[in-house]
Design a protein around this motif. Structure first.
Motif, mmCIF file in Angstrom:
data_model
loop_
_atom_site.group_PDB
_atom_site.id
_atom_site.type_symbol
_atom_site.label_atom_id
_atom_site.label_comp_id
_atom_site.label_asym_id
_atom_site.label_seq_id
_atom_site.Cartn_x
_atom_site.Cartn_y
_atom_site.Cartn_z
ATOM 1 N N TYR A 88 -2.763 -5.982 -10.214
ATOM 2 C CA TYR A 88 -3.473 -5.700 -8.966
ATOM 3 C C TYR A 88 -3.194 -4.292 -8.437
ATOM 4 N N ASP A 89 -1.937 -3.839 -8.557
ATOM 5 C CA ASP A 89 -1.569 -2.568 -7.927
ATOM 6 C C ASP A 89 -1.810 -1.356 -8.814
ATOM 7 N N ARG A 90 -2.452 -1.552 -9.971
ATOM 8 C CA ARG A 90 -2.778 -0.434 -10.856
ATOM 9 C C ARG A 90 -4.243 -0.014 -10.739
ATOM 10 N N ILE A 91 -4.922 -0.508 -9.704
ATOM 11 C CA ILE A 91 -6.371 -0.297 -9.589
ATOM 12 C C ILE A 91 -6.675 0.525 -8.348
ATOM 13 N N ALA A 92 -7.590 1.490 -8.491
ATOM 14 C CA ALA A 92 -8.040 2.303 -7.360
ATOM 15 C C ALA A 92 -9.438 1.861 -6.943
ATOM 16 N N GLU B 275 -8.964 -8.853 -7.714
ATOM 17 C CA GLU B 275 -8.040 -8.485 -6.645
ATOM 18 C C GLU B 275 -7.438 -7.099 -6.871
ATOM 19 N N VAL B 276 -7.283 -6.373 -5.761
ATOM 20 C CA VAL B 276 -6.685 -5.034 -5.786
ATOM 21 C C VAL B 276 -5.623 -4.981 -4.697
ATOM 22 N N GLU B 277 -4.423 -4.551 -5.068
ATOM 23 C CA GLU B 277 -3.331 -4.442 -4.098
ATOM 24 C C GLU B 277 -3.056 -2.974 -3.802
ATOM 25 N N THR B 278 -3.091 -2.624 -2.531
ATOM 26 C CA THR B 278 -2.832 -1.248 -2.106
ATOM 27 C C THR B 278 -1.577 -1.233 -1.243
ATOM 28 N N HIS B 279 -0.564 -0.521 -1.691
ATOM 29 C CA HIS B 279 0.686 -0.447 -0.931
ATOM 30 C C HIS B 279 0.519 0.531 0.227
ATOM 31 N N LEU B 280 0.915 0.121 1.412
ATOM 32 C CA LEU B 280 0.695 0.931 2.601
ATOM 33 C C LEU B 280 1.614 2.138 2.667
ATOM 34 N N SER C 198 3.586 -5.140 3.766
ATOM 35 C CA SER C 198 3.803 -3.882 3.056
ATOM 36 C C SER C 198 2.593 -3.457 2.240
ATOM 37 N N ALA C 199 1.599 -4.327 2.123
ATOM 38 C CA ALA C 199 0.437 -4.029 1.289
ATOM 39 C C ALA C 199 -0.786 -4.763 1.825
ATOM 40 N N ILE C 200 -1.940 -4.351 1.306
ATOM 41 C CA ILE C 200 -3.202 -5.036 1.592
ATOM 42 C C ILE C 200 -3.808 -5.455 0.260
ATOM 43 N N THR C 201 -4.195 -6.725 0.171
ATOM 44 C CA THR C 201 -4.899 -7.207 -1.010
ATOM 45 C C THR C 201 -6.376 -7.300 -0.677
ATOM 46 N N SER C 202 -7.187 -6.600 -1.472
ATOM 47 C CA SER C 202 -8.641 -6.590 -1.272
ATOM 48 C C SER C 202 -9.301 -7.414 -2.372
ATOM 49 N N PHE C 203 -10.310 -8.203 -1.973
ATOM 50 C CA PHE C 203 -10.989 -9.105 -2.909
ATOM 51 C C PHE C 203 -12.423 -8.621 -3.127
ATOM 52 N N PHE C 204 -12.810 -8.582 -4.399
ATOM 53 C CA PHE C 204 -14.150 -8.156 -4.785
ATOM 54 C C PHE C 204 -14.783 -9.220 -5.674
ATOM 55 N N THR C 205 -16.112 -9.329 -5.595
ATOM 56 C CA THR C 205 -16.848 -10.198 -6.507
ATOM 57 C C THR C 205 -17.499 -9.342 -7.571
ATOM 58 N N LEU C 206 -17.246 -9.663 -8.835
ATOM 59 C CA LEU C 206 -17.868 -8.933 -9.931
ATOM 60 C C LEU C 206 -19.254 -9.523 -10.216
#
Length: 357
Positions: A279-283, A325-330, A310-318
């Protein structure tokens, strides 16, 4: 580092249901070991087999240099801390801790002064000084956990088994007890085998992490290795931090229902074919942003974001309906805002992905 426990091809069944199917593992001495697996994987059964509460149909168990397959539980020198603590509600903190010394089958301690000294030494070790005469019905969940642990440690076991010891505690207390348990173990110098269904708990606490899958040990290693290099899609799925695609590998690409991904540097031999990206390797970039050299890009529609501190998880539909899922550390940057149902490019380096083939 020496090995304190070794299991070889251990099998345990309940009628036609196989609970453990050829378990092979070894545990290092003087270490904290986490055992991770989903509900129903056989984690508690494995502990009970090691403790001697259950008898396997096949396999060998060696502990502290001897075969303990036919040894009674009270003669194995292995302590067991139950998930529900199993304290005696009519006894005080000190009396609960002293119970094992006074009532064990082999060499019970009958001198009240020795019992009192050993119990009070253990109370100090687990940080309960001042609560000796308190009823266990009048102490907190974390304190009950320490009493249960002290009652086991006072008998000088060579290893301690903990069956989801933090499961009954609230989130804040679980975090505090993690460091407490590790500190207590280090002071005692014995191996702890800690069963949990929480991947964050297993990775945070274990010097060694075992992953139980398909009634077998799927992976054994340090936390960094298990987290960054799961040996199978099932292990990656248990860690709850990888997007996993099924598909087939053809030449230098991996074909999935969501798209075709170039294969990078990490190809893990595995019977089950899959593609995994953490999750945290995606931009997340504006729609139409092309992939750079060595990158992969494809689009998804934004669903929602979940704030975790400490992070936000964003959800996308393909486009194939899969949730990604994409995890962005704040600590990296201020959180972005995304348009509901808006399309965005999801980009990662192909060498950050794991291809199972």
């Amino acid at each position: 580092m020496s090995t304190v426990l070794q299991l070889s091809n251990v099998v345990k069944s309940y009628g036609d249901a196989v609970a453990l199917d050829g378990i092979d593992l070894f545990l290092p001495d003087d270490s904290y070991v986490s055992l991770l697996g989903p509900s129903g994987a056989g984690k508690t059964t494995l502990l009970r087999v090691i403790a001697g509460f259950e008898t396997p149909e096949r396999g060998a168990i060696r502990f502290a240099g001897r075969d303990i397959g036919g040894v009674a539980p009270y003669e194995r020198e292995i302590g067991f801390v139950f998930q529900n603590f199993a304290l005696f509600p009519h006894l005080t903190v000190e009396k609960n801790i002293a119970f094992g010394l006074e009532n064990r089958k082999n060499n019970p301690v009958t001198d009240p002064q020795i019992v009192r000294r050993k119990a009070r030494d253990m109370i100090a070790l687990v940080g309960l000084t001042g609560l000796e005469e308190r009823a266990v019905t009048q102490i907190s969940g974390g304190q009950k956990q320490r009493v249960a642990l002290a009652r086991t440690l006072v008998t000088d076991p060579k290893m301690v088994l903990l069956d989801e010891p933090l499961g009954a505690l609230d989130a804040n207390l679980r975090m505090r007890m993690r460091s407490e348990l590790r500190s207590i173990r280090e002071r005692c110098g014995v191996t702890f085998l800690h069963v949990t269904g929480s991947e964050t708990e297993a990775l945070a606490m274990g010097d060694t992490v075992l992953v139980l899958d398909g009634r077998k040990i799927a992976q054994q290693g340090d936390s960094d290795t298990v987290y960054n290099h799961p040996v199978s899609p099932a292990v990656a799925r248990f860690l709850n931090c990888y997007n996993i695609f099924s598909g087939v590998i053809e030449g230098l690409v991996f074909k999935t229902a969501a798209g075709v991904f170039p294969v990078g540097a990490t190809v893990q031999p595995c019977a089950q074919k899959a593609y995994a990206i953490r999750y945290d390797r995606i931009a997340i970039r504006p729609a139409g942003t092309p992939a750079g050299e060595g990158e992969i890009a494809f689009e998804g529609a934004f669903l929602a974001s979940e704030y975790t501190g400490s992070a936000i998880t964003s959800f996308f539909t393909l486009d194939d309906g899969k949730v990604f899922e994409v995890e962005t550390h704040l600590s990296h940057a201020a959180p972005e805002s995304y348009e509901p149902h808006g399309r965005y490019s999801l980009i990662w380096k192909k060498d950050d992905a794991i291809v199972y083939a």
